[in-house]
Design an enzyme around this catalytic site. Structure first.
Site, PDB file in Angstrom:
ATOM      1  CG  ASP A   1       2.605   1.406   8.043  1.00 52.12           C
ATOM      2  OD1 ASP A   1       2.047   1.046   6.990  1.00 52.12           O
ATOM      3  OD2 ASP A   1       1.537   1.682   8.933  1.00 52.12           O
TER       4      ASP A   1
ATOM      5  CG  ASP B   1       1.717  -3.265   5.681  1.00 50.88           C
ATOM      6  OD1 ASP B   1       2.068  -2.180   5.474  1.00 50.88           O
ATOM      7  OD2 ASP B   1       1.111  -3.557   6.672  1.00 50.88           O
TER       8      ASP B   1
ATOM      9  CD  GLU C   1      -2.847  -0.941   5.015  1.00 52.94           C
ATOM     10  OE1 GLU C   1      -2.737  -1.843   5.898  1.00 52.94           O
ATOM     11  OE2 GLU C   1      -2.783   0.177   5.630  1.00 52.94           O
ATOM     12  CD  GLU C   2      -2.056   3.194   7.391  1.00 51.17           C
ATOM     13  OE1 GLU C   2      -2.792   2.471   8.057  1.00 51.17           O
ATOM     14  OE2 GLU C   2      -0.972   2.675   7.195  1.00 51.17           O
TER      15      GLU C   2
ATOM     16  CG  HIS D   1      -0.440   0.266   2.567  1.00 50.26           C
ATOM     17  ND1 HIS D   1      -0.390   1.560   3.082  1.00 50.26           N
ATOM     18  CD2 HIS D   1      -0.031  -0.698   3.440  1.00 50.26           C
ATOM     19  CE1 HIS D   1       0.124   1.349   4.128  1.00 50.26           C
ATOM     20  NE2 HIS D   1       0.409   0.184   4.516  1.00 50.26           N
TER      21      HIS D   1
END
Length: 210
Positions: free
Chosen positions: A116, A176, A148-149, A104
């Protein structure tokens, strides 16, 4: 178990260098500007709903994949500013057999997102750098997800579409936070697979062997 290295795989691995990893990550994290849309731009955030910043970030990785000779799709699951970006390398003999390497691209607000998930995104970019130098019988897709988050929104929308279209996706390697380690911590990798899905166990074992 003792694994005999595959010379071709080792050759690919040897093409990765820490300077390139650092450069790509610094660009995605906004420490260095990127060339996108014919001009320099510093990415201030990769938050999915940030408007221009995420639009520029997705455009940047899209142009990056295009420059590697890939067919690029901007998959709009929410709106045009934050699409998933997918670069495809069609297979030579079995193009309907599809493998995906992905991560992501988006990050949480207020974070540069270097780990991240700049780290996973960089791995996808490096994979595109190297794997496009070879010919493959199967189709390879290099995917950068958004949303994604917010709950895996972008990848979930893509997976649903792939299911509805009956695509023959044989394997997915989703990367990830692969640079999460801090100084002094154990350099472990967590491989997530399910015994109820035997192919995922085989892929995890292959990853461990490599």
């Amino acid at each position: 178990t003792v694994v005999t290295p595959d010379p071709l795989v080792q050759c690919m691995i040897d093409q990765v260098d820490s300077a390139t990893v650092s450069l790509y990550d610094r660009e995605l994290a906004g420490e260095l500007p990127v060339w996108v849309g014919g001009e320099w731009y510093t990415i201030p955030t990769r938050y999915t709903y940030s408007g221009e910043p995420i639009q520029r970030a997705t455009q940047y990785v899209g142009e990056y994949l295009q420059n590697r000779g890939l067919d690029v799709e901007y998959h709009q699951w929410y709106d045009a500013t934050n699409p998933n970006v997918i670069g495809e390398l069609p297979g030579q003999t079995n193009p309907d057999d599809i493998y995906i390497i992905c991560g992501h691209l988006d990050a949480v607000p207020g974070s540069p997102g270097a780990d991240d998930n700049g780290s996973g995104s960089v791995a996808v970019m490096l994979a595109a750098d190297i794997l496009t130098l070879y010919q493959w019988n199967c189709t390879l897709r290099f995917a950068l997800w958004t949303g994604e988050e917010q709950g895996l929104d972008g990848s979930a929308a893509y997976a649903q579409r792939a299911y509805q279209q009956g695509e023959n996706i044989l394997g997915v390697l989703n990367l990830d936070m692969i640079a999460w380690n801090t100084i002094g911590s154990n350099p472990d990798i967590s491989l997530h697979a399910r015994s109820t899905m035997p192919p995922t166990m085989q892929l995890a074992q292959l990853m461990a062997d490599v």
